[in-house]
Design an enzyme around this catalytic site. Structure first.
Site, PDB file in Angstrom:
ATOM      1  N   THR A  71      -8.749   6.235  -3.739  1.00 47.85           N
ATOM      2  CA  THR A  71     -10.978   6.516  -3.831  1.00 47.85           C
ATOM      3  C   THR A  71     -11.329   6.287  -2.559  1.00 47.85           C
ATOM      4  OG1 THR A  71      -9.726   4.563  -5.525  1.00 47.85           O
ATOM      5  CG2 THR A  71     -11.633   5.152  -4.974  1.00 47.85           C
ATOM      6  N   HIS A 130      -1.737  14.658  -6.334  1.00 49.80           N
ATOM      7  CA  HIS A 130      -0.376  13.834  -5.763  1.00 49.80           C
ATOM      8  C   HIS A 130       0.763  15.248  -5.552  1.00 49.80           C
ATOM      9  CE1 HIS A 130      -2.771  10.036  -6.664  1.00 49.80           C
ATOM     10  NE2 HIS A 130      -2.900  10.477  -8.029  1.00 49.80           N
ATOM     11  N   ARG A 152       0.688   5.357   2.864  1.00 53.89           N
ATOM     12  CA  ARG A 152       0.401   3.790   2.784  1.00 53.89           C
ATOM     13  C   ARG A 152       1.540   2.846   3.501  1.00 53.89           C
ATOM     14  NH1 ARG A 152      -2.924   0.505  -1.230  1.00 53.89           N
ATOM     15  NH2 ARG A 152      -3.603  -1.499   0.615  1.00 53.89           N
TER      16      ARG A 152
HETATM   17  P1  A3P Z   1      -5.086  -2.989  -3.119  1.00 57.25           P
HETATM   18  O1  A3P Z   1      -4.747  -2.588  -4.690  1.00 57.25           O
HETATM   19  O2  A3P Z   1      -4.253  -2.969  -2.067  1.00 57.25           O
HETATM   20  O3  A3P Z   1      -5.777  -2.954  -2.804  1.00 57.25           O
HETATM   21  P2  A3P Z   1      -5.408   4.562  -4.426  1.00 57.25           P
HETATM   22  O4  A3P Z   1      -7.551   4.746  -4.393  1.00 57.25           O
HETATM   23  O5  A3P Z   1      -5.284   5.357  -4.361  1.00 57.25           O
HETATM   24  O6  A3P Z   1      -5.894   4.066  -6.474  1.00 57.25           O
HETATM   25  O7  A3P Z   1      -5.211   3.553  -4.105  1.00 57.25           O
HETATM   26  C1  A3P Z   1      -6.084   2.314  -4.247  1.00 57.25           C
HETATM   27  C2  A3P Z   1      -5.880   1.276  -3.427  1.00 57.25           C
HETATM   28  O8  A3P Z   1      -7.137   1.249  -1.989  1.00 57.25           O
HETATM   29  C3  A3P Z   1      -6.295  -0.121  -4.203  1.00 57.25           C
HETATM   30  O9  A3P Z   1      -5.391  -1.250  -2.408  1.00 57.25           O
HETATM   31  C4  A3P Z   1      -7.935  -0.481  -3.361  1.00 57.25           C
HETATM   32  O10 A3P Z   1      -8.019  -1.785  -3.228  1.00 57.25           O
HETATM   33  C5  A3P Z   1      -7.612   0.669  -1.953  1.00 57.25           C
HETATM   34  N1  A3P Z   1      -9.334   0.522  -1.763  1.00 57.25           N
HETATM   35  C6  A3P Z   1     -10.098   1.202  -2.536  1.00 57.25           C
HETATM   36  N2  A3P Z   1     -11.857   1.557  -2.005  1.00 57.25           N
HETATM   37  C7  A3P Z   1     -11.345   1.216  -0.555  1.00 57.25           C
HETATM   38  C8  A3P Z   1     -11.493   1.585   0.559  1.00 57.25           C
HETATM   39  N3  A3P Z   1     -13.012   1.809   0.717  1.00 57.25           N
HETATM   40  N4  A3P Z   1     -11.271   0.956   1.581  1.00 57.25           N
HETATM   41  C9  A3P Z   1     -10.355   0.158   1.774  1.00 57.25           C
HETATM   42  N5  A3P Z   1      -9.889   0.330   0.650  1.00 57.25           N
HETATM   43  C10 A3P Z   1      -9.975   0.682  -0.769  1.00 57.25           C
END
Ligand code: A3P
Length: 317
Positions: A71, A130, A152
């Site tokens: 995201t 993915h 990550r």
């Molecule tokens: P956490 O669950 O550890 O908070 P994806 O986007 O691949 O689905 O990953 C989601 C993870 O990215 C979540 O981690 C979410 O909180 C974090 N995330 C979403 N937006 C973010 C941002 N702008 N900066 C940093 N982390 C972010």
């Protein structure tokens, strides 16, 4: 679950009958296709996309395993490459759109449609996916498209995935405890996993292929400006001296920061992207939250797997 399988094409129904099947995280089951695990509907998208997607030379792909920061990078990359068209100010598209509505997941566009409309609000076209590298559609392999891989730390990835699955829990039969999620993740049974194989596929490819930029969530958090500049150079959208002077790097990072995005109305409402509430994509956005969830024994076990898988190729996560 019934709905999930009923919506499958005949081709996909036949395929999944022949594939190894295990319990899923979010949906009831996941299926192993070419070494990686997918839900039935995701797999339908993967297969159609491999068959029908035609890459354009200027396309850009963001590749991740779920929950490694997709995201965030969608927001950053969208803002970066479209900054002439959409200057970073009041009416920027990110203020009214969840990043997933601006940058689609390529294979999910093919889930129900062999000819999806791929005219996007981004120019050049920007897709997330993915796909492991070797499963990317042939036209991607044969083109000069740029690929950004974001990974990550596996412990944070697992904890994030666990919270996400728990929140969604679309199926009563899906996973129900962290211990169960941990064991499945460590056995490679995670959405689009095995996690380590996915990362290795891109790490190894990035060593011989300069079309791939390999990024880590933790590095982005620690030195965001350094890596944003690196990303901009790699994509062919470097910051000009003027932009540097006026603080464009900081502006993009601020717009795309966790605090800013997660507090926007659009990301706090019940609106959905890919059937999931916008707010479900934002939780803590920190490095090291695994310490609040994993026992010493779990930590030892998962670290050992990471060491075994990555030390030989010199990758530290
Ligand atoms: P956490 O669950 O550890 O908070 P994806 O986007 O691949 O689905 O990953 C989601 C993870 O990215 C979540 O981690 C979410 O909180 C974090 N995330 C979403 N937006 C973010 C941002 N702008 N900066 C940093 N982390 C972010």
């Amino acid at each position: 679950y019934l709905q999930e399988e009923e919506a499958l094409s005949q081709e996909c129904k036949e395929l999944i009958c022949s594939l190894p099947k295990e319990k899923g995280w979010i949906f009831s089951h996941i299926y192993k296709y070419e070494g990686f695990w997918y839900s039935a509907r995701h797999l339908q998208g993967v297969i159609a996309c491999q068959k029908y997607f035609l890459a354009q030379e200027s396309d850009i792909f963001l590749v991740t395993t779920p929950k490694s920061g997709t995201t965030w990078l969608k927001a950053i990359m969208f803002t970066l490459v479209n900054r002439k068209r959409y200057p970073v100010k009041e009416n920027h598209p990110l203020l009214n759109n969840n990043p997933h509505n601006l940058v689609p997941f390529l294979e999910l566009e093919y889930m129900d449609n062999q000819q999806p409309d791929l005219s996007l609000s981004s120019s050049p076209r920007l897709f997330a996916t993915h796909f492991p590298y070797f499963l990317m559609p042939n036209s991607v392999h044969d083109s000069a498209c740029k690929i950004v891989y974001l990974c990550r730390n596996p412990k944070d990835n697992l904890v994030s995935l666990w919270h996400f699955a728990k929140k969604l829990k679309l199926q009563a039969t899906a996973i129900h405890s962290l211990e169960e999620a941990f064991d499945m993740f460590c056995s490679g049974l995670s959405p689009c996993g095995p996690f380590w194989d996915h990362v290795l596929d891109y790490w190894n490819e990035s060593k011989k292929n300069n079309r791939i930029l390999f990024l880590k969530y933790e590095d982005m958090k620690e030195e965001p400006a350094v890596h944003l500049r690196r990303l901009a150079e790699f994509l062919g959208y470097p910051f000009s001296a003027d932009e540097e002077e006026t603080g464009m790097v900081g502006e993009i990072l601020k717009l795309c920061s966790f605090d800013n995005l997660s507090n926007l109305d659009i990301n706090k409402t019940d609106k959905k992207a890919y059937g999931m509430e916008n707010k479900s994509f934002f939780r803590r956005g920190e490095v090291g939250d695994w310490k609040n969830h994993l026992s010493t024994e779990m930590t030892r076990k998962i670290d050992k797997i990471t060491e075994q898988k990555f030390s030989e190729v010199g990758l530290v996560l």
